[in-house]
Motif scaffolding. Structure first.
Motif, PDB file in Angstrom:
ATOM      1  N   ARG A   1       0.845  -1.211   0.000  1.00 49.43           N
ATOM      2  CA  ARG A   1       0.000   0.000   0.000  1.00 49.43           C
ATOM      3  C   ARG A   1       0.873   1.250   0.000  1.00 49.43           C
ATOM      4  N   ALA A   2       1.993   1.192   0.729  1.00 52.03           N
ATOM      5  CA  ALA A   2       2.880   2.360   0.777  1.00 52.03           C
ATOM      6  C   ALA A   2       3.493   2.639  -0.595  1.00 52.03           C
ATOM      7  N   ALA A   3       3.616   1.601  -1.416  1.00 53.70           N
ATOM      8  CA  ALA A   3       4.161   1.779  -2.769  1.00 53.70           C
ATOM      9  C   ALA A   3       3.129   2.335  -3.725  1.00 53.70           C
ATOM     10  N   GLY A   4       1.884   2.546  -3.258  1.00 53.73           N
ATOM     11  CA  GLY A   4       0.872   3.152  -4.104  1.00 53.73           C
ATOM     12  C   GLY A   4      -0.121   2.189  -4.707  1.00 53.73           C
ATOM     13  N   THR A   5      -0.138   0.950  -4.282  1.00 52.28           N
ATOM     14  CA  THR A   5      -1.077  -0.041  -4.806  1.00 52.28           C
ATOM     15  C   THR A   5      -2.094  -0.381  -3.736  1.00 52.28           C
ATOM     16  N   PRO A   6      -3.355   0.042  -3.865  1.00 49.78           N
ATOM     17  CA  PRO A   6      -4.367  -0.291  -2.853  1.00 49.78           C
ATOM     18  C   PRO A   6      -4.635  -1.799  -2.836  1.00 49.78           C
TER      19      PRO A   6
ATOM     20  N   GLN B   1       3.222 -12.818  -2.079  1.00 44.59           N
ATOM     21  CA  GLN B   1       4.246 -11.819  -2.379  1.00 44.59           C
ATOM     22  C   GLN B   1       4.463 -11.669  -3.882  1.00 44.59           C
ATOM     23  N   GLU B   2       4.519 -12.786  -4.584  1.00 44.07           N
ATOM     24  CA  GLU B   2       4.708 -12.728  -6.038  1.00 44.07           C
ATOM     25  C   GLU B   2       3.503 -12.099  -6.715  1.00 44.07           C
ATOM     26  N   GLY B   3       2.295 -12.446  -6.269  1.00 45.01           N
ATOM     27  CA  GLY B   3       1.103 -11.858  -6.865  1.00 45.01           C
ATOM     28  C   GLY B   3       1.045 -10.354  -6.674  1.00 45.01           C
ATOM     29  N   LEU B   4       1.381  -9.870  -5.479  1.00 40.69           N
ATOM     30  CA  LEU B   4       1.380  -8.435  -5.228  1.00 40.69           C
ATOM     31  C   LEU B   4       2.484  -7.740  -6.021  1.00 40.69           C
ATOM     32  N   SER B   5       3.629  -8.407  -6.159  1.00 40.57           N
ATOM     33  CA  SER B   5       4.718  -7.825  -6.940  1.00 40.57           C
ATOM     34  C   SER B   5       4.303  -7.651  -8.393  1.00 40.57           C
ATOM     35  N   ASN B   6       3.632  -8.648  -8.954  1.00 38.58           N
ATOM     36  CA  ASN B   6       3.158  -8.530 -10.336  1.00 38.58           C
ATOM     37  C   ASN B   6       2.108  -7.435 -10.463  1.00 38.58           C
ATOM     38  N   ALA B   7       1.246  -7.314  -9.451  1.00 43.04           N
ATOM     39  CA  ALA B   7       0.221  -6.267  -9.501  1.00 43.04           C
ATOM     40  C   ALA B   7       0.861  -4.883  -9.477  1.00 43.04           C
TER      41      ALA B   7
ATOM     42  N   GLY C   1      -4.637  -1.028 -11.090  1.00 41.22           N
ATOM     43  CA  GLY C   1      -5.654  -0.618 -10.134  1.00 41.22           C
ATOM     44  C   GLY C   1      -5.537  -1.379  -8.842  1.00 41.22           C
ATOM     45  N   PRO C   2      -6.549  -1.282  -7.983  1.00 42.95           N
ATOM     46  CA  PRO C   2      -6.505  -1.942  -6.673  1.00 42.95           C
ATOM     47  C   PRO C   2      -6.519  -3.459  -6.815  1.00 42.95           C
ATOM     48  N   VAL C   3      -5.941  -4.082  -5.802  1.00 44.53           N
ATOM     49  CA  VAL C   3      -5.861  -5.546  -5.764  1.00 44.53           C
ATOM     50  C   VAL C   3      -6.879  -6.056  -4.763  1.00 44.53           C
ATOM     51  N   GLU C   4      -7.608  -7.064  -5.167  1.00 39.67           N
ATOM     52  CA  GLU C   4      -8.523  -7.752  -4.258  1.00 39.67           C
ATOM     53  C   GLU C   4      -7.891  -9.093  -3.883  1.00 39.67           C
ATOM     54  N   LEU C   5      -7.555  -9.227  -2.616  1.00 44.97           N
ATOM     55  CA  LEU C   5      -6.850 -10.403  -2.108  1.00 44.97           C
ATOM     56  C   LEU C   5      -7.755 -11.172  -1.161  1.00 44.97           C
ATOM     57  N   SER C   6      -7.834 -12.488  -1.393  1.00 41.69           N
ATOM     58  CA  SER C   6      -8.615 -13.366  -0.522  1.00 41.69           C
ATOM     59  C   SER C   6      -7.764 -14.569  -0.149  1.00 41.69           C
ATOM     60  N   ILE C   7      -7.613 -14.811   1.160  1.00 40.85           N
ATOM     61  CA  ILE C   7      -6.872 -15.977   1.669  1.00 40.85           C
ATOM     62  C   ILE C   7      -7.798 -16.687   2.636  1.00 40.85           C
ATOM     63  N   THR C   8      -8.240 -17.859   2.275  1.00 39.13           N
ATOM     64  CA  THR C   8      -9.227 -18.563   3.094  1.00 39.13           C
ATOM     65  C   THR C   8      -8.880 -20.032   3.220  1.00 39.13           C
TER      66      THR C   8
ATOM     67  N   THR D   1      -7.038 -10.637  -7.659  1.00 44.86           N
ATOM     68  CA  THR D   1      -7.485 -10.061  -8.933  1.00 44.86           C
ATOM     69  C   THR D   1      -7.154  -8.582  -8.942  1.00 44.86           C
ATOM     70  N   ASN D   2      -6.795  -8.083 -10.103  1.00 46.66           N
ATOM     71  CA  ASN D   2      -6.564  -6.656 -10.290  1.00 46.66           C
ATOM     72  C   ASN D   2      -6.805  -6.313 -11.753  1.00 46.66           C
ATOM     73  N   PRO D   3      -7.279  -5.114 -12.039  1.00 46.77           N
ATOM     74  CA  PRO D   3      -7.525  -4.726 -13.426  1.00 46.77           C
ATOM     75  C   PRO D   3      -6.209  -4.520 -14.164  1.00 46.77           C
ATOM     76  N   PRO D   4      -6.195  -4.710 -15.473  1.00 41.16           N
ATOM     77  CA  PRO D   4      -4.970  -4.463 -16.249  1.00 41.16           C
ATOM     78  C   PRO D   4      -4.654  -2.984 -16.297  1.00 41.16           C
ATOM     79  N   ALA D   5      -3.412  -2.671 -16.592  1.00 37.44           N
ATOM     80  CA  ALA D   5      -2.999  -1.274 -16.696  1.00 37.44           C
ATOM     81  C   ALA D   5      -3.665  -0.628 -17.893  1.00 37.44           C
ATOM     82  N   PRO D   6      -3.986   0.658 -17.820  1.00 32.96           N
ATOM     83  CA  PRO D   6      -4.556   1.359 -18.968  1.00 32.96           C
ATOM     84  C   PRO D   6      -3.605   1.312 -20.165  1.00 32.96           C
ATOM     85  N   ALA D   7      -4.173   1.381 -21.337  1.00 29.98           N
ATOM     86  CA  ALA D   7      -3.363   1.326 -22.556  1.00 29.98           C
ATOM     87  C   ALA D   7      -2.338   2.448 -22.558  1.00 29.98           C
ATOM     88  N   GLY D   8      -1.107   2.085 -22.905  1.00 26.95           N
ATOM     89  CA  GLY D   8      -0.049   3.086 -22.986  1.00 26.95           C
ATOM     90  C   GLY D   8       0.683   3.323 -21.686  1.00 26.95           C
TER      91      GLY D   8
END
Length: 437
Positions: free
Chosen positions: A297-302, A331-337, A343-350, A368-375
């Motif tokens: 979150r501190a890196a700017g990714t909600p 950790q890898e999933g958040l790094s890729n996001a 956009g924001p990441v929705e994380l579920s661990i159950t 899950t997270n939305p793809p980056a805008p074009a460009g």
């Protein structure tokens, strides 16, 4: 084949003479045995051949020691022009390999003794025939060559001498080529050798893959977070000093933690480091998940999170290996996001019941997270090694990983089996009083 033919004849000749010299102790031992049994006149060619034939089995028996093969392989590789990959490495580990090395030893010594004997006898005779036309009748009689007359036969003697010398060279070259052809057959790797080599390569590859996964997930995530924080701080350096101060503090905290994780990863390569009392503990869901989310979150990714440990009530009751591998997958999933998302990441661990019943459980991680805008999407430079590493982590625990586009978003889903529910008494169930077994 070309490499075999291209090998220097002189080296192979020396290799054969070496074999003849090595046969001498066995020949002397066979001579003693022949004398004890009264074999007869030792000047007789038949007796000499009998002693020669008796020395070879003795030599073959002494070659059953495992260290004979590596010694023979080293000499063959150096003197016979046989490619090293066609020869076995190390001592003979099976009786099949020992018998093959024994057969090679007897062949080398036996053929080498014949070539050595011919090498000792033919050159002097060839030289005599070369100079025979310049000798007197009396000298020829003393040499036992008085059957050469003073006419044409005398002047034909040098040609006979050259023929003998050429025949010697051809004999040595042919014997050397024969041994070079048979060396891979008798000194080559057996099926057991190939299996041992394959197991060694597989173990080495497993260690390298494990190190690559740990370095990619630990160091790669930290570098991604630090890069994003540094970029954000640079953009608001003149307008928001407070944000810059927070970003620098986050960078300091991230790098400090990463140095500790790097030390732990490198410790995996050293025997005994995992058991050191002062070794840094491996990260897991119960100890490091909240910090990971805070740094992301501190890196700017909600990040919107949902955590449900299920009947255990806490991530502390997860098996340590599952907690560690699950943390690395998150950790890898958040790094890729952070690097590729938009956009924001929705994380579920159950923790939930596994399909099929039987009171079994599984840990499901979904991001899950939305793809980056074009460009604006960052160029991929890692080659997808992180997703491959998460799949390997899950596979080691018997789980699965799915990653790819889904309904306009990027989705990463991992499922790790946990065994039976607490209190069921089944194999792998958690002990109600003491946590996971």
């Amino acid at each position: 084949m070309r490499r075999l033919l291209a090998a220097p004849v002189g080296l192979r000749w020396v290799h054969l003479i070496l074999g003849g010299a090595l046969l001498m102790p066995y020949y002397l031992l066979a001579s003693v045995v022949a004398g004890m049994i009264g074999a007869g006149d030792f000047t007789s060619l038949g007796v000499l051949l009998l002693i020669y034939a008796g020395a070879l089995p003795i030599a073959a028996l002494t070659a059953l020691f495992p260290l004979v093969r590596p010694m023979s392989v080293a000499v063959v590789r150096a003197m016979c022009g046989v490619p090293g990959e066609r020869l076995a490495e190390g001592p003979a580990g099976s009786w099949a390999a020992r018998w093959r090395a024994s057969a090679w030893w007897a062949l080398h010594l036996g053929v080498g003794a014949v070539v050595s004997g011919v090498t000792l006898a033919v050159p002097p005779m060839g030289v005599v025939l070369l100079v025979l036309p310049f000798s007197t009748r009396l000298q020829r009689a003393e040499l036992g060559l008085d059957w050469f007359s003073t006419g044409a036969p005398v002047y034909a003697a040098p040609f006979l001498g050259l023929l003998l010398l050429a025949a010697l060279i051809l004999c040595a070259a042919g014997a050397g080529a024969l041994l070079a052809r048979l060396a891979p057959v008798l000194l080559g790797p057996t099926a057991a050798d190939r299996l041992a080599a394959a197991e060694e390569r597989a173990a080495d590859l497993a260690v390298r893959n494990r190190l690559a996964r740990e370095l990619h997930d630990a160091v790669g995530h930290a570098l991604s977070a630090v890069t994003l924080q540094a970029v954000a701080a640079r953009r608001v350096l003149d307008t928001d000093p407070e944000f810059v101060r927070e970003a620098l503090a986050a960078i300091e905290d991230t790098t400090r933690r990463t140095v500790g994780e790097l030390d732990a990863v490198l410790g995996l390569l050293r025997d005994g480091d995992a058991a050191r009392p002062d070794a840094a503990p491996a990260p897991g869901l119960h100890t490091d998940l909240e910090g990971l989310l805070a740094r992301t979150r501190a890196a700017g990714t909600p990040v919107a999170e949902r955590q449900d440990p299920g009947p255990a009530g806490s991530w502390e009751r997860l098996p340590a290996i599952v907690s560690r591998e699950a943390y690395r997958i998150v950790q890898e999933g958040l790094s890729n996001a952070m690097k590729h998302g938009g956009g924001p990441v929705e994380l579920s661990i159950t923790v939930q019941a596994a399909p099929g019943g039987q009171n079994t459980r599984e840990l499901e991680i979904s991001m899950t997270n939305p793809p980056a805008p074009a460009g604006t999407r960052a160029d991929r430079t890692t080659g997808g090694r992180g997703l491959r590493g998460t799949a390997e982590r899950a596979a080691l625990l018997g789980g699965t990983v799915e990653a790819g586009p889904r309904e306009g978003h990027w989705r990463l889903r991992a499922v790790l089996p946990l065994g039976a529910e607490p209190g069921t008494g089944r194999s792998g169930a958690a002990d109600p009083a003491g946590g996971p077994r």
